[in-house]
Write a protein that holds these residues in place. Structure first.
Motif, PDB file in Angstrom:
ATOM      1  N   SER A 119     -46.369 121.502  36.974  1.00 12.87           N
ATOM      2  CA  SER A 119     -45.878 120.810  38.077  1.00 12.87           C
ATOM      3  C   SER A 119     -45.548 121.551  39.119  1.00 12.87           C
ATOM      4  O   SER A 119     -44.884 122.518  39.051  1.00 12.87           O
ATOM      5  CB  SER A 119     -44.293 120.164  37.549  1.00 12.87           C
ATOM      6  OG  SER A 119     -43.664 119.601  38.719  1.00 12.87           O
ATOM      7  N   CYS A 148     -48.913 111.489  36.264  1.00  6.89           N
ATOM      8  CA  CYS A 148     -47.266 111.298  36.346  1.00  6.89           C
ATOM      9  C   CYS A 148     -46.882 112.299  35.597  1.00  6.89           C
ATOM     10  O   CYS A 148     -45.639 112.858  35.691  1.00  6.89           O
ATOM     11  CB  CYS A 148     -47.150 109.959  35.894  1.00  6.89           C
ATOM     12  SG  CYS A 148     -47.995 109.698  34.184  1.00  6.89           S
ATOM     13  N   CYS A 163     -44.231 116.047  36.316  1.00  4.83           N
ATOM     14  CA  CYS A 163     -43.040 115.888  36.117  1.00  4.83           C
ATOM     15  C   CYS A 163     -42.532 117.334  35.743  1.00  4.83           C
ATOM     16  O   CYS A 163     -43.012 117.752  34.765  1.00  4.83           O
ATOM     17  CB  CYS A 163     -42.879 115.150  34.678  1.00  4.83           C
ATOM     18  SG  CYS A 163     -41.230 115.157  34.049  1.00  4.83           S
ATOM     19  N   SER A 181     -41.548 113.443  31.095  1.00  2.03           N
ATOM     20  CA  SER A 181     -42.686 112.471  30.992  1.00  2.03           C
ATOM     21  C   SER A 181     -43.848 113.279  29.976  1.00  2.03           C
ATOM     22  O   SER A 181     -43.801 114.441  30.304  1.00  2.03           O
ATOM     23  CB  SER A 181     -43.329 112.276  32.499  1.00  2.03           C
ATOM     24  OG  SER A 181     -42.798 111.272  32.773  1.00  2.03           O
ATOM     25  N   CYS A 184     -42.787 111.347  39.391  1.00  2.00           N
ATOM     26  CA  CYS A 184     -43.835 110.720  38.476  1.00  2.00           C
ATOM     27  C   CYS A 184     -44.384 109.425  39.015  1.00  2.00           C
ATOM     28  O   CYS A 184     -45.475 108.809  39.160  1.00  2.00           O
ATOM     29  CB  CYS A 184     -43.348 110.591  37.074  1.00  2.00           C
ATOM     30  SG  CYS A 184     -41.810 109.731  37.039  1.00  2.00           S
ATOM     31  N   CYS A 228     -47.852 107.890  40.226  1.00  2.00           N
ATOM     32  CA  CYS A 228     -48.472 106.807  39.451  1.00  2.00           C
ATOM     33  C   CYS A 228     -49.275 105.825  40.553  1.00  2.00           C
ATOM     34  O   CYS A 228     -48.368 105.196  41.167  1.00  2.00           O
ATOM     35  CB  CYS A 228     -47.493 106.219  38.631  1.00  2.00           C
ATOM     36  SG  CYS A 228     -48.300 104.445  37.996  1.00  2.00           S
ATOM     37  N   ARG A 232     -44.066 102.810  36.952  1.00  2.00           N
ATOM     38  CA  ARG A 232     -42.546 103.417  36.716  1.00  2.00           C
ATOM     39  C   ARG A 232     -41.875 102.842  37.435  1.00  2.00           C
ATOM     40  O   ARG A 232     -41.745 102.898  38.726  1.00  2.00           O
ATOM     41  CB  ARG A 232     -43.061 104.861  36.960  1.00  2.00           C
ATOM     42  CG  ARG A 232     -43.834 105.510  35.909  1.00  2.00           C
ATOM     43  CD  ARG A 232     -44.270 106.993  35.975  1.00  2.00           C
ATOM     44  NE  ARG A 232     -44.534 107.781  34.803  1.00  2.00           N
ATOM     45  CZ  ARG A 232     -44.069 108.491  34.041  1.00  2.00           C
ATOM     46  NH1 ARG A 232     -42.769 108.863  34.382  1.00  2.00           N
ATOM     47  NH2 ARG A 232     -44.651 108.959  32.876  1.00  2.00           N
TER      48      ARG A 232
END
Ligand code: MGD
Ligand code: MGD
Ligand code: SF4
Ligand code: SF4
Ligand code: SF4
Ligand code: SF4
Ligand code: SF4
Ligand code: MO
Lengths: 313, 961, 231
Positions: A79, C80, C84, C89, C111, C115, C120
């Motif tokens: 991330s 997603c 995170c 997730s 997230c 998407c 979500r």
């Protein structure tokens, strides 16, 4: 996208802070234009860290469940948001060490050099990650481009540069001339970057209502969305500024963010104005880039809007 | 990482079966309970109606159960306050029932007619009807009169079975399915299950509907017809079929009155009646013996076409000849019909020829030995796999009865009635055409009616009118204005009672009907009528009792409110004596059992009715000594017998539950039902499953179990002698009661065509059709039930506002923008509504979802709920009366034959609202909250146990790529 | 294993049953309650895992209405999850189900931004992100009868337009349907490779017309009179 104030402050303020840190460190390490005096370097560094901290704190305001914020460091592997956090946190100890030691002149040069370089790198990495947080999203074609991290870095440096110049107009240190020249260059660079970006997002691409529904022949129109009032998705992604507003604001971005600062800095080079001009340049740049950031979010069109009546993003 | 979640704790849960009543479909449900709360409602896989599936409403039962609009106590209008002001005070059940029984006792002892008892969405008409009969008032009916009596009447007089809930397409075998004017219908889940079946099998699905949503969305072909013209479309198809000799000769000769001879003596008595012998048997011409023979006997060879002379010189023609002459007329040719229906002539012809091909060239056979009524053995059932279903798109028009007859005519020509792949009856149908029950006429103090209040008139003699021809029922059902109003005219009760026409009443009881709002025509004026007072300062409707479970707009007008339980809190018997839940292959009935304890001071209305019946001493409810015979509703259901061995519930009868369908009462019957998941299903042997109108074994059995009074074959009546008798009465050629009023005479002559016919809907024929250019109709949203579901926190999130939907191109031509506000005006009034463009809407039609609009403050909603501020009812535009015509009394806006409310005859004009004119209009004052009810919550977090979170290990978080 | 849904647009009538069944089951379940805001007020709204939208394809009178249910597609490339930061997730390795660990989520919405399918929704009251769990607490619950170990939305669908199964295994009903009926994914160009597929409307079966000559009424009646049909 709905432009959340917290996120705007986050990106602008931390961007500026990090830009400043990068420049302060590099000026020190490479003695650019004669380098910074201990005091200058200290104040620049402190200012940089301050702005960065304000930004990071602001970013936590849009968390619905802040008590889990600490967990944000755990997915460094995948991330960019996580990476941004990790780089930022790593940055602090090195930056503190560097700027304090540089101020106290209490360390051997090789050590200062290493610390300085690391600081600059981490700061750069952090701004880059901030950019990537958005650039990695395929759901918003306006963001999904390398132009985004580039812009983030350029604008971070630009803000950092005008601030550094301002500091130097007070201390009248040796590096002022180099700083102003550099500021002029990054401001122009950042401005051009934005021009290119606005061009790039101008041409439509990406998913359409047809690819979203799989009905690629003939017009597809939303009849009912299955909900009488807005839901989370509409709140988060529904916002869309009018074309005319966008036009006006873009002018403001160019004017306040780049033209005015560029003119003022040019005057500085011509030994006009001094602190006053520099400081106005700072305010103007912040205003302009603040607006730029608002637009950055406002103009981004999430594909989910296709399921709420839009034909394309 | 742990892969399995820690599942919820089933040990803390309890599963009970019962029957859904989020709508009238009555699916079987399994309710999972946790701490006396509903955890989950699931469709019962074994249940014949829904086979495990559940619709959106059924899935939202939890939110109905926790509705803030639930009534909590019996209430009385605060003395000294005005009716409709909504000021109530709570009273005890004893006070409430004493008050009511005393009032009813007096009425019953003087003039029982002065009690009018009308019911809405209930499915217990057998009980309410029996109660009214025992009370002695003819002023009872259920909602059928404003719902779809046109379908029931057309079917029962013609084929002995009908659309609506009384028959089903043969989903498993049909190859060609035509859906006429249906958005949802009562068989909500079965139709969905069926449509999927036939689409999977590759059958063709044609939808005839001005709007394309829901079922029509998945149709193979969509025919955007002009509302009110289906009769013409069907008859034009009949034209195509007959003109090419595409009809089933054998079927017509054997099972219908097509070969019967009709007397042709225009202008004389007896014209148009069936030629009969001394015993009154209908005569046919036998081609072999060349003579008139009793058409009901077998082994003869009647001619289907022909014109003959009787010994006394009268000319007679076969019904089929009359049909050929009538329908081959150019008036019914596709080219002519196209102009009326807005459907291209080629399309009309093609559809007819496609159906013919499937019926006659794609015939199917079910191998099975069966015996027809003549004792002839057959080794297979021949199936003509064309089926149809139709509902309110047909019935809610003033020509709906004849239009529905036109559809049945098509089915009969193609021989697709109760055959494999065709339209199949559900027990207790098929019945004789019509069933031999006459509506009650005479009332007397303290005496039950001789027969049920509702029945099937066969001739003017059977009308419920006095010697002067004046209506005897408050709704004027079975009067010249609506001669075969088999379900009454609920939509006229308030208007007639307030006008004292035919007479004033004393007490009006509404059960499960929202008659001050979405269920009435002309809602705003009706609310004024409910408030109307005479010179004496008394209310024109002196006493209004509302039996409801929720805070509806009608409750607001009650003098006495009796709070009912919810469907999860009571016993109910869903009986075959009532509206059946049977399947074509299996007669069925079912029950409800309480799965939750009421948390309020409420009582099931059926308990209250049995209780009052005892107090008032109804003969069927008390013993010789005059003491109540039954301890309560369940006891009554278990022990009461309609005829020996026949009661409300058909399953597990006999002392020990050994005999089904017929048998002595069984004290443990309810228990047996509960053990069997609350339903009973009797599987017909295969040889009794088709051609039941002429199936010897079935007919014998149907008589045995009390479905039919006789085991005579059921003759389908293409030609209706009943209608012809009323027409003769209109012509002054009938020896029997005849109307005096020229208006009545003309209507009988114009509309009582013995053969299915089409005429312009009445409202349309009285207004300027160019000025009021649009037809305005409604659709049921699949996820909401009339007024009930705005109180449902889940369902209203899907639809809390309705729009006026319009054809996009047409709207753009008129400069009406998407989502703009417009004025919609009919001959009866105007409303302001918000427009939404769409493609799938016939150009001359506008429509909206039914019953979304609400009065502010009703249903536990905040006063600023979208339902009240932006939603709307079309009902304000629809008048219960036709536009006036001079030299004529005001007439009901209904089918002139059945009295079915003509909701969809509405025609409107549309004009943009002025800038700034937003929000729906008319606006109504917000209703007051009820005593003892809390503020509706601002947030819901319904759950019956803490969620069992599925954890992800921190190790996984750190190590996964 | 790659568990997911296949939805048949040929039979979906847009009745919302699946959406409400989902709401009902998951109001307790693994991520419940699904908060409803202003449930009786001016702007009723709430958290749903499954929403049905209706589209119109083509112009009148050649228009077709399409009902389009959407829930989490349990994508192969579940961005997603990638984005995170907390690890709340995640995509289960064993069956590909994408879930949100409610104890780890910090409610940053990132997230949801990632998407494309609007699957979500943030629960404002718990501050956590919620989404379709593929009814993981039904499909593996051995205490439920075998035929009930399916998602609530699949069990309830009145037109049996929803199918649940393993799209990795070519022999499952879902894989077969996707193969034989030309199942497609929404927005494939984004490269999320959704597990859920949609089946396009079936082509209409052509029905022949019964051709017979048309002759005049007089002739016909004459011809038809006296035709013998045994009753
Ligand atoms: N979910 C849900 N189910 C219900 C109900 C409910 O409120 N909600 N109500 C129940 C009740 S009481 C009833 S009576 C049934 C009614 O069930 P339906 O018969 O489905 O009644 P409507 O919803 O009024 O649908 C009428 C349909 O006919 C079309 N239509 C209108 N005029 C014409 C016309 O002239 N010709 C043709 N061909 N079509 C036309 C409309 O576009 C609409 O699609 O539904 C029952 N089931
Ligand atoms: N414009 C327009 N108007 C229409 C129609 C249309 O198509 N268009 N359709 C017409 C048709 S076909 C019909 S059938 C009517 C339907 O009209 P109604 O039969 O009046 O049906 P609802 O509006 O649902 O009202 C039923 C009442 O029953 C109450 N109720 C619900 N559950 C219970 C319970 O368990 N016990 C008791 N005692 N009461 C309960 C509800 O609170 C509500 O007040 O609407 C008619 N009105
Ligand atoms: S159709 Fe839906 S609401 Fe009606 S009974 Fe069945 S499940 Fe209940
Ligand atoms: S339940 Fe089935 S038919 Fe209804 S909307 Fe969902 S998928 Fe479509
Ligand atoms: S649909 Fe959205 S939430 Fe579901 S897996 Fe794909 S990206 Fe993630
Ligand atoms: S909202 Fe929760 S699940 Fe979504 S990205 Fe943020 S932390 Fe992860
Ligand atoms: S699988 Fe379960 S959670 Fe997902 S949409 Fe269906 S019911 Fe809802
Ligand atoms: Mo109805």
């Amino acid at each position: 996208m709905h432009p959340a104030l917290s996120v705007i402050i986050f990106t602008v303020s931390s961007g500026a802070g990090l830009g400043l840190i990068v420049l302060a460190a590099l000026f020190g390490v490479f003695q650019i234009g004669g380098g910074l005096t201990p005091n200058e370097s200290f104040w620049a560094g402190l200012l940089g860290l301050l702005l960065t901290t304000v930004g990071l704190l602001a970013s936590t305001f849009h968390l619905a469940n802040p008590k889990n914020a600490w967990r944000a460091f755990s997915r460094f592997r995948s991330s960019w948001l996580s990476r941004e956090g990790v780089f930022a946190v790593l940055l602090y100890p090195f930056a503190l060490f560097y700027f304090v030691l540089a101020w106290q002149e209490a360390a051997p040069n090789w050590l200062l050099a290493c610390l300085g370089l690391l600081t600059a790198l981490l700061a750069l990495a952090t701004v880059f990650s901030t950019g990537m947080i958005y650039a990695c999203l395929r759901t918003m074609r306006q963001w999904n481009t390398s132009l985004v991290p580039t812009n983030y870095i350029l604008m971070g440096l630009a803000l950092g540069a005008v601030i550094l110049t301002t500091v130097l107009t007070i201390t009248r240190g040796p590096a002022l001339e180099a700083a102003t020249t550099l500021t002029l260059m990054v401001l122009i660079g950042a401005g051009l970057g934005k021009v290119i970006y606005y061009f790039w997002i101008g041409e439509p691409r990406g998913p359409t209502i047809n690819t979203a529904t799989g009905f690629t022949r003939g017009a597809v129109r939303l009849f009912e969305s299955g909900q009488s009032s807005g839901n989370f998705l509409n709140k988060e992604f529904g916002f869309q500024p009018s074309a005319s507003l966008v036009g006006k604001l873009r002018l403001a971005v160019y004017g306040l963010g780049f033209v005015i600062p560029i003119v003022l800095v040019a005057l500085l080079i011509a030994n006009e104005g001094g602190f006053a001009f520099a400081f106005i340049a700072v305010l103007s740049a912040f205003a302009g880039i603040g607006i730029e950031r608002w637009l950055f979010f406002a103009e981004a069109r999430h594909v989910v809007n296709l399921f709420y009546g839009q034909q394309h993003t | 990482m742990s892969t399995l979640p820690q599942f919820e704790n089933h040990a803390r849960q309890d599963k009970k079966y019962t029957t859904c009543y989020m709508c009238a479909c009555r699916c079987g449900i399994e309710v999972t309970l946790e701490d006396n709360q509903v955890r989950f409602i699931r469709g019962n896989r074994n249940h014949p109606v829904n086979q495990g599936v559940l619709c959106a409403k059924g899935n939202a039962g939890i939110m109905k159960q926790i509705s803030p609009a639930k009534l909590r106590n019996p209430m009385r209008r605060k003395p000294g306050t005005e009716r409709g002001a909504g000021e109530f005070e709570e009273v005890s059940w004893d006070e409430a029932l004493d008050l009511l029984t005393e009032r009813l006792r007096t009425i019953r002892a003087t003039d029982p007619k002065k009690l009018a008892f009308f019911t809405g969405r209930d499915q217990m008409q057998a009980l309410t009807g029996l109660w009214a009969q025992q009370f002695g008032t003819i002023n009872w009916s259920a909602h059928g009169g404003f719902c779809s009596v046109n379908m029931a009447a057309a079917g029962l007089y013609m084929t002995g079975q009908s659309f609506w809930e009384f028959g089903d397409p043969d989903w498993d075998r049909t190859k060609y399915f035509m859906l006429w004017g249906v958005a949802e219908d009562h068989a909500s889940n079965p139709i969905k299950i069926g449509i999927e079946k036939l689409k999977r099998r590759g059958a063709k699905f044609v939808s005839i509907n001005p709007v394309r949503t829901g079922y029509q969305a998945v149709a193979d072909e969509w025919i955007p017809i002009k509302p009110g013209t289906d009769g013409m479309l069907a008859l034009s198809m009949a034209h195509v079929l007959i003109s090419r000799e595409l009809f089933d000769w054998e079927f017509l000769v054997r099972y219908t009155n097509a070969p019967f001879l009709v007397v042709q003596s225009p202008g004389q008595q007896g014209d148009g009646l069936i030629l009969r012998n001394e015993e009154g048997k209908p005569l046919v011409w036998d081609n072999e013996d060349e003579e008139f023979l009793d058409g009901l006997q077998f082994g003869i060879s009647p001619s289907l076409f022909g014109e003959y002379r009787t010994a006394d010189g009268r000319s007679v023609k076969t019904v089929m000849t009359l049909m050929a002459e009538k329908y081959l007329d150019p008036r019914y040719a596709p080219e002519a019909a196209a102009k009326v229906c807005g459907v291209p002539a080629e399309t009309i012809e093609r559809l007819a020829l496609e159906m013919a091909h499937v019926a006659f060239r794609e015939t199917i056979e079910v191998d099975c030995e069966w015996t027809d009524w003549e004792g002839r053995k057959h080794d297979k059932f021949i199936g003509r796999p064309v089926s149809m279903h139709a509902m309110r798109g047909i019935s809610a028009h003033s020509n709906g009865f004849q239009s529905c007859r036109a559809l049945h005519l098509l089915q009969i020509l193609l021989g697709t009635i109760d055959c494999p792949g065709g339209h199949r009856a559900k027990a207790p149908f098929p019945r004789h055409t019509p069933p031999p029950i006459k509506p009650a006429r005479d009332t007397a103090p303290n005496t039950p009616l001789a027969s049920p209040p509702l029945g099937f008139p066969m001739a003017p003699e059977d009308l419920v009118i006095d010697a002067e021809g004046r209506p005897l029922r408050i709704d004027k059902a079975y009067s010249w204005e609506a001669p075969i109003a088999n379900h009454g005219l609920m939509h006229m009760v308030i208007t007639n009672a307030v006008n004292g026409d035919p007479y004033p009443i004393d007490t009006l009881i509404f059960f499960m009907a929202n008659m001050a709002w979405n269920s009435t025509m002309n809602s705003r004026d009706v609310q004024d009528m409910l408030r109307a007072k005479g010179e004496d300062g008394e209310y024109k409707i002196p006493f209004l009792v509302v039996v409801d479970a929720f805070h509806s707009e009608t409750v607001n007008f009650a003098d006495l409110v009796l709070p009912d339980t919810t469907y999860l809190e009571r016993f109910d018997a869903i009986s075959m004596l009532d509206r059946p839940i049977s399947e074509p292959d299996s007669p069925c009935d079912s029950i409800r059992q309480p799965v939750l304890e009421p948390d309020r001071n409420v009582r099931p209305w059926q308990e209250v009715m049995v209780d009052m019946a005892g107090r008032l001493g109804f003969p069927a409810f008390v013993d010789e000594a005059g003491n109540p015979k039954f301890t309560g509703y369940t006891d009554f259901i278990a022990r009461w017998e309609k005829a020996p061995g026949i009661g409300f519930l058909a399953g597990w009868r006999g002392e020990n539950g050994e005999s089904h369908m017929r048998g002595a009462p069984n004290p443990d019957q309810w228990q047996k039902y509960i053990e069997n998941q609350c339903f009973f299903q009797y599987h017909l042997p295969e040889h009794m499953r088709f051609y039941r109108f002429a199936n010897r074994d079935y007919l014998d059995w149907a008589k045995e179990v009390g479905f039919n009074a006789s085991n005579e074959p059921i003759v389908m009546k293409l030609y209706s002698e009943v209608l012809q008798k009323f027409r003769l009465a209109g012509q002054g050629l009938y020896d029997g009661p005849q109307p005096a009023d020229p208006t009545d005479k003309k209507r009988l002559v114009d509309y009582c065509d013995p053969l299915p016919d089409w005429y312009l809907p009445l409202e349309e024929s009285r207004i300027d059709a160019d000025e009021y250019a649009f037809h305005a109709v409604n659709q049921r949203p699949m996820h909401m039930y009339h007024s009930w579901d705005s109180q449902n926190a889940w369902l209203r999130q899907i639809t809390a506002q309705n729009f006026l939907y319009m054809n996009r191109k047409r709207a753009e031509e008129m400069g009406i923008e998407d989502l703009s506000w417009v004025w919609v005006e009919s001959h009866n009034g105007r409303i302001r509504v918000q427009v939404k463009h769409m493609e799938g809407c016939q150009r001359d039609t506008v429509w909206t979802w039914n019953a979304i609009g609400k009065q502010a403050g009703a249903w536990g909603l905040d006063a600023d709920a979208p339902e009240a501020r932006r939603g709307f009812l079309m009902n304000h535009l629809i008048s219960e009366l036709l536009p006036p015509a001079d030299g004529e009394r005001r007439l009901t806006n209904s089918d002139p034959i059945t009295g079915q409310a003509a909701w969809y005859d509405l025609k409107v004009k549309i004009s943009p609202a002025a800038p700034g004119e937003v929000g729906s209009w008319p606006e109504f004052p917000a209703m007051r909250g009820l005593p003892g009810t809390a503020e509706s919550p601002a947030e819901l977090r319904y759950h019956t146990h803490e969620a069992v979170n599925l954890r992800r290990s921190f190790k996984d978080v750190l190590t996964r790529k | 294993m790659r568990l997911g849904l296949v939805i048949d647009l040929d039979t979906c009538v847009g009745c919302h049953a699946c959406a409400v069944a989902c709401k009902q089951w998951n109001s307790s379940g693994t991520t419940g309650p699904l908060t409803d805001y202003d449930p009786y007020g001016a702007e009723p709204s709430g958290v749903w895992f499954n929403r049905i939208r209706n589209f119109e394809v083509g112009d009148y009178p050649n228009n077709k209405t399409v009902n389009f249910p959407m829930s989490c597609m349990h994508c192969e490339t579940a961005e997603c999850v990638t984005v995170c930061p907390t690890g709340a997730s995640y995509k289960r390795e064993e069956d590909g189900i994408v879930l949100v660990d409610q104890d780890k989520c910090m409610g940053c919405n990132y997230c949801a931004w990632a998407c494309p399918y609007g699957a979500r929704e943030l629960d404002e009251s718990s501050g956590t992100m919620k989404k379709c769990t593929l009814c993981v607490d039904r499909i593996y619950d051995e205490e439920l009868p075998k035929e009930e170990r399916k998602p609530a939305c699949v069990l309830t669908c009145p037109t049996h337009a929803r199918f649940f199964g393993d799209l990795d295994d070519p022999d499952t009903e879902v894989s077969r349907l996707v193969r034989e009926r030309g199942g497609f994914q929404s927005m494939p160009e984004l490269g999320y490779n959704p597990t859920n597929h949609y089946l396009p409307p079936r082509p209409t079966r052509p029905v022949e017309q019964e051709r017979r000559p048309q002759i005049s009424l007089q002739e016909k009646i004459k011809e038809w009179m006296g035709r013998v049909v045994e009753k």
